[in-house]
Design a protein around this motif. Structure first.
Motif, PDB file in Angstrom:
ATOM      1  N   ALA A   1       5.497 -13.310   5.444  1.00  0.00           N
ATOM      2  CA  ALA A   1       6.811 -13.679   5.975  1.00  0.00           C
ATOM      3  C   ALA A   1       6.721 -14.086   7.436  1.00  0.00           C
ATOM      4  O   ALA A   1       7.475 -14.929   7.898  1.00  0.00           O
ATOM      5  N   LEU A   2       5.778 -13.499   8.179  1.00  0.00           N
ATOM      6  CA  LEU A   2       5.638 -13.845   9.581  1.00  0.00           C
ATOM      7  C   LEU A   2       4.527 -14.853   9.811  1.00  0.00           C
ATOM      8  O   LEU A   2       3.975 -14.958  10.891  1.00  0.00           O
ATOM      9  N   HIS A   3       4.196 -15.600   8.746  1.00  0.00           N
ATOM     10  CA  HIS A   3       3.183 -16.645   8.843  1.00  0.00           C
ATOM     11  C   HIS A   3       1.845 -16.125   9.343  1.00  0.00           C
ATOM     12  O   HIS A   3       1.330 -16.564  10.355  1.00  0.00           O
ATOM     13  N   HIS A   4       1.328 -15.162   8.653  1.00  0.00           N
ATOM     14  CA  HIS A   4      -0.012 -14.629   8.905  1.00  0.00           C
ATOM     15  C   HIS A   4      -0.157 -13.952  10.256  1.00  0.00           C
ATOM     16  O   HIS A   4      -1.206 -14.004  10.871  1.00  0.00           O
ATOM     17  N   GLU A   5       0.905 -13.310  10.695  1.00  0.00           N
ATOM     18  CA  GLU A   5       0.823 -12.503  11.893  1.00  0.00           C
ATOM     19  C   GLU A   5       0.510 -11.077  11.501  1.00  0.00           C
ATOM     20  O   GLU A   5       1.184 -10.524  10.624  1.00  0.00           O
ATOM     21  N   GLN A   6      -0.513 -10.473  12.131  1.00  0.00           N
ATOM     22  CA  GLN A   6      -0.883  -9.120  11.723  1.00  0.00           C
ATOM     23  C   GLN A   6      -0.721  -8.094  12.826  1.00  0.00           C
ATOM     24  O   GLN A   6      -0.923  -6.922  12.599  1.00  0.00           O
ATOM     25  N   ASP A   7      -0.353  -8.489  14.000  1.00  0.00           N
ATOM     26  CA  ASP A   7      -0.224  -7.541  15.101  1.00  0.00           C
ATOM     27  C   ASP A   7       1.147  -6.874  15.040  1.00  0.00           C
ATOM     28  O   ASP A   7       2.176  -7.558  15.058  1.00  0.00           O
TER      29      ASP A   7
ATOM     30  N   LYS B   1       3.981  -7.642  17.392  1.00  0.00           N
ATOM     31  CA  LYS B   1       4.719  -8.894  17.315  1.00  0.00           C
ATOM     32  C   LYS B   1       5.684  -8.908  16.147  1.00  0.00           C
ATOM     33  O   LYS B   1       6.180  -9.951  15.751  1.00  0.00           O
ATOM     34  N   MET B   2       5.914  -7.718  15.592  1.00  0.00           N
ATOM     35  CA  MET B   2       6.881  -7.640  14.495  1.00  0.00           C
ATOM     36  C   MET B   2       8.150  -6.986  15.008  1.00  0.00           C
ATOM     37  O   MET B   2       8.483  -7.138  16.170  1.00  0.00           O
ATOM     38  N   GLY B   3       8.794  -6.232  14.155  1.00  0.00           N
ATOM     39  CA  GLY B   3       9.993  -5.521  14.639  1.00  0.00           C
ATOM     40  C   GLY B   3      11.243  -6.031  13.970  1.00  0.00           C
ATOM     41  O   GLY B   3      11.371  -7.224  13.666  1.00  0.00           O
ATOM     42  N   GLY B   4      12.144  -5.114  13.766  1.00  0.00           N
ATOM     43  CA  GLY B   4      13.451  -5.451  13.228  1.00  0.00           C
ATOM     44  C   GLY B   4      13.413  -6.022  11.828  1.00  0.00           C
ATOM     45  O   GLY B   4      14.322  -6.739  11.411  1.00  0.00           O
ATOM     46  N   LEU B   5      12.369  -5.685  11.070  1.00  0.00           N
ATOM     47  CA  LEU B   5      12.269  -6.281   9.740  1.00  0.00           C
ATOM     48  C   LEU B   5      13.086  -5.511   8.713  1.00  0.00           C
ATOM     49  O   LEU B   5      13.199  -5.921   7.569  1.00  0.00           O
ATOM     50  N   GLN B   6      13.647  -4.394   9.132  1.00  0.00           N
ATOM     51  CA  GLN B   6      14.380  -3.592   8.154  1.00  0.00           C
ATOM     52  C   GLN B   6      15.526  -4.392   7.553  1.00  0.00           C
ATOM     53  O   GLN B   6      15.743  -4.398   6.342  1.00  0.00           O
ATOM     54  N   LYS B   7      16.284  -5.073   8.425  1.00  0.00           N
ATOM     55  CA  LYS B   7      17.430  -5.769   7.875  1.00  0.00           C
ATOM     56  C   LYS B   7      17.010  -7.077   7.213  1.00  0.00           C
ATOM     57  O   LYS B   7      17.664  -7.543   6.302  1.00  0.00           O
ATOM     58  N   ARG B   8      15.905  -7.657   7.665  1.00  0.00           N
ATOM     59  CA  ARG B   8      15.576  -8.966   7.104  1.00  0.00           C
ATOM     60  C   ARG B   8      14.772  -8.882   5.822  1.00  0.00           C
ATOM     61  O   ARG B   8      14.793  -9.822   5.034  1.00  0.00           O
ATOM     62  N   MET B   9      14.004  -7.806   5.650  1.00  0.00           N
ATOM     63  CA  MET B   9      13.186  -7.707   4.430  1.00  0.00           C
ATOM     64  C   MET B   9      13.435  -6.355   3.793  1.00  0.00           C
ATOM     65  O   MET B   9      12.576  -5.464   3.840  1.00  0.00           O
ATOM     66  N   PRO B  10      14.582  -6.158   3.213  1.00  0.00           N
ATOM     67  CA  PRO B  10      14.949  -4.828   2.759  1.00  0.00           C
ATOM     68  C   PRO B  10      14.052  -4.258   1.675  1.00  0.00           C
ATOM     69  O   PRO B  10      13.646  -3.092   1.753  1.00  0.00           O
ATOM     70  N   VAL B  11      13.727  -5.065   0.650  1.00  0.00           N
ATOM     71  CA  VAL B  11      12.909  -4.514  -0.446  1.00  0.00           C
ATOM     72  C   VAL B  11      11.568  -4.050   0.107  1.00  0.00           C
ATOM     73  O   VAL B  11      11.099  -2.946  -0.166  1.00  0.00           O
ATOM     74  N   THR B  12      10.980  -4.947   0.895  1.00  0.00           N
ATOM     75  CA  THR B  12       9.687  -4.590   1.480  1.00  0.00           C
ATOM     76  C   THR B  12       9.799  -3.309   2.294  1.00  0.00           C
ATOM     77  O   THR B  12       8.976  -2.400   2.190  1.00  0.00           O
ATOM     78  N   PHE B  13      10.868  -3.244   3.115  1.00  0.00           N
ATOM     79  CA  PHE B  13      11.009  -2.084   3.988  1.00  0.00           C
ATOM     80  C   PHE B  13      11.153  -0.795   3.194  1.00  0.00           C
ATOM     81  O   PHE B  13      10.472   0.189   3.461  1.00  0.00           O
ATOM     82  N   TRP B  14      12.054  -0.813   2.233  1.00  0.00           N
ATOM     83  CA  TRP B  14      12.305   0.453   1.539  1.00  0.00           C
ATOM     84  C   TRP B  14      11.106   0.908   0.726  1.00  0.00           C
ATOM     85  O   TRP B  14      10.777   2.092   0.694  1.00  0.00           O
ATOM     86  N   THR B  15      10.408  -0.040   0.071  1.00  0.00           N
ATOM     87  CA  THR B  15       9.232   0.376  -0.681  1.00  0.00           C
ATOM     88  C   THR B  15       8.140   0.867   0.275  1.00  0.00           C
ATOM     89  O   THR B  15       7.445   1.856   0.008  1.00  0.00           O
TER      90      THR B  15
ATOM     91  N   VAL C   1       5.737   2.285  11.187  1.00  0.00           N
ATOM     92  CA  VAL C   1       7.069   1.964  10.667  1.00  0.00           C
ATOM     93  C   VAL C   1       8.034   1.659  11.810  1.00  0.00           C
ATOM     94  O   VAL C   1       8.757   0.667  11.789  1.00  0.00           O
ATOM     95  N   PHE C   2       8.015   2.504  12.838  1.00  0.00           N
ATOM     96  CA  PHE C   2       8.950   2.300  13.939  1.00  0.00           C
ATOM     97  C   PHE C   2       8.702   0.973  14.621  1.00  0.00           C
ATOM     98  O   PHE C   2       9.633   0.244  14.967  1.00  0.00           O
ATOM     99  N   VAL C   3       7.435   0.668  14.870  1.00  0.00           N
ATOM    100  CA  VAL C   3       7.137  -0.534  15.647  1.00  0.00           C
ATOM    101  C   VAL C   3       7.335  -1.800  14.817  1.00  0.00           C
ATOM    102  O   VAL C   3       7.896  -2.779  15.292  1.00  0.00           O
ATOM    103  N   ALA C   4       6.860  -1.764  13.575  1.00  0.00           N
ATOM    104  CA  ALA C   4       6.864  -3.002  12.798  1.00  0.00           C
ATOM    105  C   ALA C   4       8.206  -3.287  12.143  1.00  0.00           C
ATOM    106  O   ALA C   4       8.607  -4.435  12.026  1.00  0.00           O
ATOM    107  N   PHE C   5       8.886  -2.221  11.662  1.00  0.00           N
ATOM    108  CA  PHE C   5      10.082  -2.494  10.878  1.00  0.00           C
ATOM    109  C   PHE C   5      11.373  -2.240  11.630  1.00  0.00           C
ATOM    110  O   PHE C   5      12.381  -2.890  11.374  1.00  0.00           O
ATOM    111  N   LEU C   6      11.355  -1.252  12.520  1.00  0.00           N
ATOM    112  CA  LEU C   6      12.595  -0.868  13.187  1.00  0.00           C
ATOM    113  C   LEU C   6      12.580  -1.434  14.596  1.00  0.00           C
ATOM    114  O   LEU C   6      11.674  -2.141  15.013  1.00  0.00           O
ATOM    115  N   GLY C   7      13.575  -1.132  15.332  1.00  0.00           N
ATOM    116  CA  GLY C   7      13.637  -1.579  16.710  1.00  0.00           C
ATOM    117  C   GLY C   7      13.959  -3.059  16.809  1.00  0.00           C
ATOM    118  O   GLY C   7      14.346  -3.726  15.838  1.00  0.00           O
TER     119      GLY C   7
END
Lengths: 101, 633, 167
Positions: free
Chosen positions: B358-364, B367-381, B437-443
């Motif tokens: 989803a982030l075009h091959h970004e692995q750091d 450089k992520m963050g705030g994905l909870q609302k944008r990718m819900p299925v991924t986040f919850w699983t 989880v905090f860094v990549a999905f939340l915040g």
């Protein structure tokens, strides 16, 4: 010291080796040939010495023949050298290399 | 068992091989067909496994299906399939998790140019892994062991044009090879002492005469452990696993999380009877190596910033847990944890893959963050899998981890040191996972790409949801009882049907200290992570911990150490060998002969010069020689 | 007396022989030829000391008188200049010395190890002309005749070889 057979034979051996040295080292054809004659002479000396000390005159007869044959051989050999010289214009043994195995 | 039923395991084993062969030979130019073949094969294998288990039960009457393979002198080796709960459960895991990942791959790899090669490799891997799981003797196990190594090599180096990928696959293969060398030596020891390679026969012989291996008991156990250390990346052969993340994410999920690395643990459990011979010190060593690996990996994971690397070190850590469990005379907890780990680790990796795409091959992660609302299925699983990994009740990981902690505390073979180690690792595990989880999905969004992320397509989220089910519920399916049947030192409770609540409460009843410590560890880790990383824009630890953090980030400099010592020594030996080859063998040998011949030729050439005096000289020499001999000097 | 003469003639022979082969002063073949003549003469002296009188005379007449003259004729004919100063190849010198030295060593060693006996001297065996002639014409008549044929052949051969053009 009484001079015995071995003295003559030593002289003969040394003379022979001098001739041999000449054959191996000198490069003028004629000098090589002369060294060859030297070797023949040494053989003559040895034969005469043996003949004297073994009371057998056959040795001296042999020497007589050797001298004769040597004379003939020298004549023919020199003729050959002359012919070679006429052909190659050189009497230097290193220039005559056609006699290969 | 009638013939129709006994064919099923053979089909399960060979279908993926058939798919791999067909893809390689015929459909290398067609992506869709290759993918369908591969996915179809593995799903069919799964279906057939389920059918077989349904019909023949977990402990089929005929425990082995074999045909004679090698018959050389004293040695007779079959090609056989062993069917007991251990292998049948593994069948389900490999084909089930594998199937989900195959489907997911079709979504993940869709844009790639070499899709058929990928699926051929994946099918080959499935075949090899099934071969390991079903093998009934050491030789067959070893053959498939190597095959799995080859498949891993091919798949890690899938994007071979990248130098890092090419290096990584070489590293993986070579490190594995090192372990396999010890493994082979161990097999030789066992064979020499006991005269057989078949597992059932060996087990019977050892029951009859526990001291059959004599002085080599510990040595044999440790040598065989070398193989497991290589495959399951235990210290000191752990260096290949993080680099193996160069492969595509589904490969990481399948091979380096769920199945191949678990093969080492599986093998240890399969030959547990060799390791637990009374008087053998092997298990103690194994336990401590496992514990140490767990701790080392957890420490390193705390400071990694690449999402796949964090998960890789997490895998290393959990594998350490499993190996430690085996060392604590607990093959059942080890296998239990292996099973639950397969589910939630695969889920974690697939979720990471979803984020990466989803982030075009970004692995750091920074450089992520705030994905909870944008990718819900991924986040919850992902969150569910994290909770399972950390050992939060009622998820599957809680039960398996708890059993391991309980094994560490037990009176007979336990060790307080290892228990404390395990609890410490649990704290660290929770810490770094929630950091992730905090860094990549939340915040807040930490980059542009994060701002534009979108949920992945159904073909990828579907498997995520499928894997989430066992992640959550596997604790209640009585898997440990199943495994307990295999090992004599099994569980005390024999298949009593328990209600949901009873099952949940049982760990607290059987080993309250372990369960309580586990929970405390989770809470401690969680709150620490939240304090440091909730809403953090960058990592606060490097300033606080300074040199320690740097060491962690640099993986405690193991790679550099190996490079300086082992690699250098190896290069030196290679250089010496090269010199010998070049100068002595080629130089003296080949060119020496050539030179001698040439010299002789040159000497003989003198006879051809035509120079009279040369001939005269040779003549004189000859005469001198003859005179010498004739005159007898 | 006898011994003194022997040593004298022997020394002179060897010195002249050496000068035939390796004259440090001149590399002219004529010089070598002259020294060869001298060697032959001194050898004749040695023959006399060995009571081979006839042979001594023959040696001087034939060898020194005819053969060496022939040599000198050919040298003159070929009009050889003094041998060009081609560098003496050190390798050939060393090889020559080594091989000849080997032969000499073998000879001398074997000589000194075995001493051939010396019998009583018989006056009939003096190498004067008469005894030698008797032997030559009785026991060695055939070789004598053959040698004369040989001389004829040699003559013919020489003439043939030195003809300028053989048409």
């Amino acid at each position: 010291m009484n001079v015995g057979l071995e003295h003559y034979l030593v002289v003969s051996a040394l003379l022979f080796s001098l001739g041999l040295l000449g054959v191996l080292v000198r490069r003028n054809l004629l000098v090589i040939y002369m060294s060859l004659e030297l070797m023949l002479n040494s053989a003559n000396l040895a034969l005469v010495a043996f003949s004297r000390f073994n009371n057998n005159l056959n040795g001296q007869v042999m020497v007589f023949f050797i001298i004769t044959v040597a004379a003939a051989e020298v004549a023919v050999g020199l003729a050959l050298i002359v012919a070679l010289y006429r052909k190659h214009q050189t009497a230097h043994v290193e220039d005559l290399t056609t006699m290969k195995l | 068992m009638d013939t129709a039923l006994s064919i099923l395991p053979w089909l399960v084993l060979f279908l993926p091989l058939l798919a791999a062969a067909v893809i390689t030979l015929f459909t290398m130019n067609d992506r869709a067909v290759s993918a369908k073949l591969s996915i179809g094969a593995v799903c069919t294998s799964f279906g057939l496994s389920v059918v077989f288990i349904a019909l023949a039960g977990w402990e089929p009457v005929q425990r082995e299906l074999a045909t004679t393979w090698l018959n050389v002198g004293d040695l007779q080796v079959d090609f056989g399939l062993r069917l007991d709960p251990l292998s049948l459960m593994m069948l389900l895991i490999v084909t089930g998790v594998g199937g989900a990942i195959h489907v997911y791959s079709w979504g993940y790899m869709r844009g790639d140019r070499s899709v058929p090669r990928y699926f051929a490799g994946l099918s080959l891997f499935t075949f090899s892994m099934l071969g390991i799981v079903l093998a009934n003797n050491f030789l067959q196990l070893y053959v498939f062991w190597e095959l799995v190594g080859v498949s891993s090599y091919l798949l890690i180096g899938f994007w071979y044009e990248r130098p890092s990928a090419a290096d990584a696959c070489k590293k993986a293969f070579l490190t594995n090879r090192l372990g396999d060398y010890g493994f082979l030596l161990g097999i030789f020891v066992v064979w020499t002492a006991l005269g057989s390679l078949n597992f059932s026969e060996l087990q019977d012989k050892l029951v009859e005469n526990p001291h059959a291996l004599g002085a080599m008991t510990t040595a044999a156990g440790l040598l065989i452990f070398c193989g497991a250390a290589g495959k399951s990346a235990q210290f000191p052969l752990h260096v290949w696993l993080p680099d193996a993340m160069e492969g595509p994410t589904p490969v990481s999920a399948l091979i380096h999380a769920a199945t191949m690395v678990a093969a080492g643990v599986y093998m240890l459990c399969r030959v547990f009877f060799l390791l637990e011979i009374p008087g053998s010190g092997a298990l103690t060593v194994i336990a401590w190596i496992g514990g140490f690996t767990a701790l080392l990996a957890a420490l390193i994971a705390v400071q990694q910033n690449d999402i796949k690397r964090i998960l890789a070190y997490s895998t290393l850590s959990q594998l350490g847990y499993m190996v430690m469990a085996v060392g604590l005379h607990g093959p059942t907890p080890a296998m239990y944890h292996l099973t639950t780990h397969a589910f939630f680790k695969a889920l974690l990796f697939l979720g990471a893959g979803s984020v990466i795409i989803a982030l075009h091959h970004e692995q750091d992660i920074w450089k992520m963050g705030g994905l909870q609302k944008r990718m819900p299925v991924t986040f919850w699983t992902f969150l569910l899998a994290t909770l399972a990994l950390c050992g939060v009740p009622p998820f599957s990981g809680f039960f398996s981890k708890d059993e391991i902690l309980a094994a560490a505390l037990q009176a007979e073979h336990g060790s307080i040191g290892l228990f404390l180690l395990a609890v410490g690792v649990a704290v660290l595990t929770t810490f770094y996972m929630f950091r992730l989880v905090f860094v990549a999905f939340l915040g807040a969004d930490k980059s542009e790409a994060a701002g534009h992320a979108q949920e992945s397509p159904g073909v990828m989220t579907g498997p995520l949801c499928i894997l989430a089910v066992p992640t959550v519920l596997a604790g209640f399916w009585g898997i440990d009882l199943l495994y307990g049947k295999v090992f004599v030192s099994g569980t005390e409770q024999a298949g009593k049907a328990l209600t949901w609540w009873q099952h949940l409460a049982s760990p607290f009843l059987h080993a309250p200290v372990a369960a309580a410590c586990g929970l405390l560890a989770v809470l401690a880790g969680f709150f620490a992570a939240r304090a440091l990383y909730a809403n953090a824009a960058q990592d606060p630890l490097p300033q606080r911990l300074g040199a320690l953090a740097q060491a962690m980030r640099h993986r405690f400099y193991f790679d550099e150490l190996y490079e300086a010592t082992v690699i250098r020594a190896h290069d030196l030996i290679a250089a010496v060998a090269d010199w010998i080859d070049r100068w002595i063998i080629a130089g003296l040998g080949v060119r020496g002969t050539h030179g001698t011949t040439e010299l002789v030729g040159r000497a003989l050439r003198l006879m051809q010069t035509g120079n009279l005096q040369t001939y005269a000289f040779l003549f004189v020499l000859g005469v001198a020689l003859v005179l010498w001999f004739v005159l007898g000097k | 007396m006898h011994d003194l003469l022997f040593y004298l003639f022997a020394a002179l022979t060897l010195v002249c022989g050496f000068l035939v082969v390796a004259n440090p002063v001149s590399r002219n073949p004529v010089t070598s030829a002259m020294f060869l003549v001298l060697t032959i003469v001194f050898m004749a002296g040695l023959f006399v000391l060995l009571h081979a009188f006839f042979l001594a005379a023959v040696q001087i007449l034939v060898y020194a008188g005819a053969v060496m003259v022939l040599f000198l004729f050919v040298i003159m004919l070929l009009d050889l200049k003094e041998e060009e100063q081609r560098k003496v190849k050190r390798l050939s010198l060393v090889c020559g010395l080594v091989s000849v030295g080997a032969i000499v060593a073998i000879f001398v060693k074997s000589l000194l190890a075995t001493i051939p006996g010396t019998g009583r001297l018989d006056p009939r065996l003096e190498g004067a002309t008469l005894p030698l002639g008797k032997l030559l014409f009785t026991n060695f008549l055939l070789p004598f005749e053959i040698v004369s044929v040989l001389l004829l052949v040699a003559m013919v051969g020489v003439i043939l070889l030195t003809k300028k053009d053989l048409k």
